[in-house]
Design a protein around this motif. Structure first.
Motif, PDB file in Angstrom:
ATOM      1  N   GLN A   1     -42.342   3.414   0.819  1.00  0.00           N
ATOM      2  CA  GLN A   1     -43.017   2.194   0.457  1.00  0.00           C
ATOM      3  C   GLN A   1     -44.118   1.742   1.166  1.00  0.00           C
ATOM      4  OE1 GLN A   1     -39.526   0.042   1.669  1.00  0.00           O
ATOM      5  NE2 GLN A   1     -38.663  -0.160  -0.291  1.00  0.00           N
TER       6      GLN A   1
ATOM      7  N   GLN B   1     -37.519   8.007   0.542  1.00  0.00           N
ATOM      8  CA  GLN B   1     -38.129   6.668   0.111  1.00  0.00           C
ATOM      9  C   GLN B   1     -39.634   6.342   0.813  1.00  0.00           C
ATOM     10  OE1 GLN B   1     -34.648   4.147   1.232  1.00  0.00           O
ATOM     11  NE2 GLN B   1     -34.240   3.763  -0.796  1.00  0.00           N
TER      12      GLN B   1
ATOM     13  N   ALA C   1     -35.478  -0.885   2.592  1.00  0.00           N
ATOM     14  CA  ALA C   1     -35.169   0.617   2.037  1.00  0.00           C
ATOM     15  C   ALA C   1     -33.719   0.781   2.469  1.00  0.00           C
ATOM     16  CB  ALA C   1     -36.094   1.519   2.494  1.00  0.00           C
TER      17      ALA C   1
ATOM     18  N   ASN D   1     -40.900  -5.074   3.484  1.00  0.00           N
ATOM     19  CA  ASN D   1     -40.042  -4.053   2.612  1.00  0.00           C
ATOM     20  C   ASN D   1     -38.365  -3.867   3.028  1.00  0.00           C
ATOM     21  OD1 ASN D   1     -42.405  -3.078   0.918  1.00  0.00           O
ATOM     22  ND2 ASN D   1     -43.113  -2.718   2.851  1.00  0.00           N
TER      23      ASN D   1
ATOM     24  N   GLN E   1     -43.042   3.701  -4.075  1.00  0.00           N
ATOM     25  CA  GLN E   1     -43.294   2.423  -4.345  1.00  0.00           C
ATOM     26  C   GLN E   1     -44.578   1.976  -3.781  1.00  0.00           C
ATOM     27  OE1 GLN E   1     -39.711   0.535  -3.029  1.00  0.00           O
ATOM     28  NE2 GLN E   1     -39.113  -0.096  -5.051  1.00  0.00           N
TER      29      GLN E   1
ATOM     30  N   GLN F   1     -42.229   3.054   5.398  1.00  0.00           N
ATOM     31  CA  GLN F   1     -42.638   1.772   5.037  1.00  0.00           C
ATOM     32  C   GLN F   1     -43.928   1.473   5.719  1.00  0.00           C
ATOM     33  OE1 GLN F   1     -39.079   0.014   6.440  1.00  0.00           O
ATOM     34  NE2 GLN F   1     -38.604  -0.411   4.620  1.00  0.00           N
TER      35      GLN F   1
ATOM     36  N   ASN G   1     -41.303  -4.740  -1.242  1.00  0.00           N
ATOM     37  CA  ASN G   1     -40.768  -3.769  -2.099  1.00  0.00           C
ATOM     38  C   ASN G   1     -39.237  -3.591  -1.774  1.00  0.00           C
ATOM     39  OD1 ASN G   1     -42.932  -2.936  -3.907  1.00  0.00           O
ATOM     40  ND2 ASN G   1     -43.723  -2.330  -1.754  1.00  0.00           N
TER      41      ASN G   1
END
Length: 254
Positions: free
Chosen positions: A188, A186, A173, A171, A210, A166, A193
Motif C-alpha cells: 500500500q 500486500q 491491511a 492505511n 494499491q 505500508q 487504502n
C-alpha cells in the motif's frame, strides 16, 4: 412544508432565547449545623512489612513492542527469529510466534502511531510488516485451523509467507492464512487504502498492490469451513493504481 417551517422558526426562537442566558440559577440549600461535631475514633498504627521502595517511575509510553516466542500453555519451539525496529512516536508492535520451529518475523515501523500485529502458529513461517508514515495498521495471522485447541500436528500452518508494506497514512491491511505453503503479499503506497486477504488453502498465492488513495481490495481463497483445507493451487493478483477503486476476488468459496 408549513409544519417544517414552524418547527424551524421555533428552533431559531429557542436558540436565541437560550443564547441570551448565562450562569446557573441558585436553589434552596438544606444545611445541618451538627455535621462535623462527632468525636474521632482512636487511630492505631499497624506494624508494616511493606517494601518502602517503589518501582521506578517510567515516562509515558511512546513506542511499545511485545515479542512472545512460545508461552504458557503451548508447546514451545526452537530456532525462531523475531526482529522489531521502531523509530518515531507512539508506534505499537506485537509479534507472537506461538508454536513451531524456524519461524521468522520482522516488524519495522518508521513514523508515528503505527500498529502492527503478527500471530504465527506452525513451522518455517515468515511474516514481514514494514510501515512508514503515520497511523497505519497491519495484521497477520498464520495457522492451520482457526482457534483450534489441539497443539502441533495438523492444527498449525507450515511454510507460509505473509508480507505487508505500508508507505503513507491511515492505511489498513489484514492477512489471514490457514493452511500450508501459501504466499500472501500486500503493498500500500498512499493513504486510506484498505486491503484484506483471506486464505484457507494450500500452495496458493494472493498479491495486492494499491498505489493511490482510498482504494479497497479483498481476496478470498478457499472454503468456508474451519477445517484443514484440501484446496490448492489458487492464484490471484490485484493491482490498483489511482483513487477510490474497489476490487473483490473470490476463488473456490464453498
Amino acid at each position: 412544508m408549513k409544519k417544517v417551517q414552524l418547527l424551524a422558526a421555533a428552533a431559531v426562537l429557542f436558540a436565541s432565547s437560550a443564547y441570551a442566558q448565562s450562569g446557573t440559577r441558585e436553589s434552596f440549600r438544606a444545611i445541618n449545623a451538627c455535621i462535623g461535631c462527632e468525636p474521632l475514633a482512636p487511630s492505631i498504627r499497624e506494624a508494616s512489612q511493606t517494601n518502602p521502595n517503589g518501582t521506578p517511575a517510567l515516562a509515558a509510553i511512546d513506542n511499545c513492542s511485545v515479542v512472545v516466542q512460545g508461552g504458557a500453555g503451548v508447546t514451545t519451539g526452537s530456532d525462531n527469529r523475531a526482529v522489531v525496529d521502531q523509530s518515531g512516536n507512539g508506534n505499537r508492535a506485537a509479534l507472537f510466534q506461538r508454536e513451531g520451529d524456524r519461524n521468522y518475523g520482522l516488524q519495522v515501523q518508521t513514523g508515528n502511531s503505527n500498529q502492527a500485529t503478527a500471530v504465527v502458529w506452525g513451522n518455517r513461517n515468515t511474516s514481514l510488516q514494514l510501515q512508514s508514515g503515520d497511523r497505519n495498521r497491519a495484521g497477520i495471522n498464520v495457522d492451520q485451523v482457526e482457534g483450534s485447541e489441539s497443539p502441533r500436528g495438523t492444527q498449525n500452518g507450515n511454510d507460509n509467507w505473509a508480507e505487508q508494506n505500508q508507505a503513507g497514512n491511515d492505511n489498513n491491511a489484514d492477512i489471514r492464512t490457514y493452511g500450508n505453503s501459501n504466499y500472501a503479499s500486500q503493498n500500500q503506497v498512499g493513504s486510506r487504502n484498505s486491503g484484506s486477504i483471506m486464505q484457507r488453502v494450500n500452495g496458493s498465492a494472493a498479491t495486492q498492490s494499491q498505489i493511490g488513495n482510498d482504494n479497497t481490495a479483498v481476496t478470498m481463497q478457499g472454503g468456508l469451513a474451519n477445517v484443514p483445507s484440501s484446496i490448492s493451487g489458487q492464484r490471484s493478483c490485484i493491482e490498483q493504481g489511482g483513487n477510490s477503486n474497489q476490487a473483490l476476488v473470490l476463488q473456490d468459496r464453498r
